[in-house]
Design an enzyme around this catalytic site. Structure first.
Site, PDB file in Angstrom:
ATOM      1  N   ASP A  80       3.941  -1.796  -2.452  1.00  0.00           N
ATOM      2  CA  ASP A  80       4.447  -1.019  -1.597  1.00  0.00           C
ATOM      3  C   ASP A  80       4.046  -1.165  -0.066  1.00  0.00           C
ATOM      4  OD1 ASP A  80       2.390   0.457  -1.845  1.00  0.00           O
ATOM      5  OD2 ASP A  80       3.288   2.433  -2.427  1.00  0.00           O
ATOM      6  N   SER A  81       2.810  -1.953  -0.079  1.00  0.00           N
ATOM      7  CA  SER A  81       2.433  -2.460   1.331  1.00  0.00           C
ATOM      8  C   SER A  81       3.589  -3.259   1.838  1.00  0.00           C
ATOM      9  CB  SER A  81       1.168  -3.098   1.117  1.00  0.00           C
ATOM     10  OG  SER A  81       1.189  -4.076   0.209  1.00  0.00           O
ATOM     11  N   ASP A 119       4.831  -2.374  -7.699  1.00  0.00           N
ATOM     12  CA  ASP A 119       4.501  -1.153  -7.379  1.00  0.00           C
ATOM     13  C   ASP A 119       5.484  -0.092  -7.300  1.00  0.00           C
ATOM     14  OD1 ASP A 119       2.143   0.208  -6.506  1.00  0.00           O
ATOM     15  OD2 ASP A 119       2.114  -0.643  -4.717  1.00  0.00           O
ATOM     16  N   LYS A 148       2.837  -0.650 -11.374  1.00  0.00           N
ATOM     17  CA  LYS A 148       1.646   0.353 -10.974  1.00  0.00           C
ATOM     18  C   LYS A 148       2.199   1.572 -10.355  1.00  0.00           C
ATOM     19  CE  LYS A 148      -0.751  -1.106  -6.897  1.00  0.00           C
ATOM     20  NZ  LYS A 148      -0.791   0.352  -6.300  1.00  0.00           N
ATOM     21  N   GLU A 150       0.453   5.440  -8.356  1.00  0.00           N
ATOM     22  CA  GLU A 150      -0.848   6.005  -7.871  1.00  0.00           C
ATOM     23  C   GLU A 150      -1.110   7.249  -8.558  1.00  0.00           C
ATOM     24  OE1 GLU A 150      -0.664   5.958  -3.800  1.00  0.00           O
ATOM     25  OE2 GLU A 150      -0.233   3.793  -3.337  1.00  0.00           O
ATOM     26  N   GLU A 216      -9.267   1.940  -4.754  1.00  0.00           N
ATOM     27  CA  GLU A 216      -9.070   1.418  -3.699  1.00  0.00           C
ATOM     28  C   GLU A 216      -9.911   2.408  -2.469  1.00  0.00           C
ATOM     29  OE1 GLU A 216      -5.378   1.058  -1.830  1.00  0.00           O
ATOM     30  OE2 GLU A 216      -5.944   1.143   0.025  1.00  0.00           O
TER      31      GLU A 216
HETATM   32  O1  KIV Z   1       0.677  -2.062  -2.088  1.00  0.00           O
HETATM   33  C1  KIV Z   1      -0.396  -2.418  -2.050  1.00  0.00           C
HETATM   34  O2  KIV Z   1      -0.611  -3.526  -1.364  1.00  0.00           O
HETATM   35  C2  KIV Z   1      -1.542  -2.059  -3.067  1.00  0.00           C
HETATM   36  C3  KIV Z   1      -2.747  -2.822  -3.037  1.00  0.00           C
HETATM   37  C4  KIV Z   1      -3.604  -2.334  -1.714  1.00  0.00           C
HETATM   38  C5  KIV Z   1      -3.561  -2.290  -4.267  1.00  0.00           C
HETATM   39  O3  KIV Z   1      -1.313  -1.082  -3.718  1.00  0.00           O
END
Ligand code: KIV
Length: 299
Positions: A80-81, A119, A148, A150, A216
């Protein structure tokens, strides 16, 4: 080197045909054209058993997915980055499922060997296990091989529901960017008393079937402890050298992001500078009439 003979995460041969406990992977069933040498979650467990560290990179598009896949990166994360890196938002909070889905499709379509993890964006899974399942199914249909999310114990039921539906889940603990405001900003996690909580979250994720956990911005001591206690791999980012794997955001790692990067980032290239040089050389050649020449045209 014959890729099928090599079973190491450290080179292009990270992608193997070895199916671990289940034996050698056979051709894909039902006439599928899917490649056979995909990194599978059992490979990651095997790497941990053998003490071999591996790398994960984010990817948001076809070109980087193809390049990282060919470079032997066993796991690609459509993080989600992308909120910051693709859409230019200030944090990962605004990105939506509809914005992330096309990126997952692009990466999954280009990655022949890497395991592609999608994500789940903020707001797309927290409400209930049912919501998590609904969202995860959308990502799996777009081509992801895993998702993934959180959070730890409070999302145990959510993870369990996904795993029961056959969806591999990567957890994410420590500094979880989607909870930035709840955590009071970018703070290292897992120090002092927090270590027990972190460990309890990690153990729960393993118990309910997560196949790996991102740590993280976790103190190196706490990350080492979690890594030592879990059978599933830990993937560190700002969590010290003792994690089973390491992940970086590709734009940070390659120097495309020319702004300030966190202390845990190492820049392995200066792609941003190189692109800027190429763009200004192109512009100046156009200005000076040096481009195009006859070799770039048609008779
Ligand atoms: O979204 C992302 O890039 C992440 C990484 C920092 C693990 O969750």
């Amino acid at each position: 080197m014959n890729m099928s003979e090599q079973n190491t995460p450290s080179a292009a041969g990270a992608h193997t045909t070895n199916n671990g406990a289940a034996g050698t992977e056979t051709s894909a069933p039902y006439g599928s054209t899917a490649p056979r040498r995909r990194t599978r979650i059992h490979h990651l467990r095997e790497y941990k058993r053998r003490g071999e560290a591996w790398a994960m990179l984010t990817s948001y598009d076809t070109y980087t997915a193809r390049i990282f896949d060919q470079a032997g990166i066993p796991v690609l994360l459509v993080g989600d980055s992308a909120a910051n890196n693709v859409y230019g938002y200030e944090s990962s909070l605004p990105i939506t499922v509809d914005e992330l889905l096309p990126l997952v499709r692009a990466v999954a379509g280009a990655a022949e060997h890497s395991l592609v993890v999608a994500d789940l964006p903020f707001g797309s899974y927290q409400a209930s296990p049912e919501q998590a399942l609904h969202t995860a199914v959308r990502f799996m249909k777009a081509g992801a091989h895993a998702v993934k999310l959180e959070g730890g114990r409070r999302y145990a039921d959510h993870v369990e529901a996904l795993v029961a539906a056959g969806i591999p889940v990567m957890g994410h603990l420590g500094f979880t960017p989607q909870s930035e405001h709840g955590l009071g900003g970018y703070r290292v996690q897992g120090r002092g008393d927090q270590a027990e909580n972190l460990l309890a979250d990690a153990r729960t994720l393993q118990e309910v079937g997560a196949f790996a956990v991102v740590l993280e911005m976790v103190s190196s001591d706490a990350a080492k402890r979690v890594t030592g206690e879990l059978e599933i791999p830990t993937v560190g980012i700002g969590a010290g050298p003792e994690c089973d794997a390491q992940v970086l955001v590709w734009t940070d790692m390659a120097g495309l992001n020319t702004g300030q990067t966190p202390r845990f980032v190492k820049r392995y290239a200066e792609v941003g500078n190189e692109l800027a040089r190429a763009a200004s050389e192109f512009a100046s050649e156009v200005r000076d009439g040096q481009f195009p020449t006859s070799e770039h045209g048609f008779d």
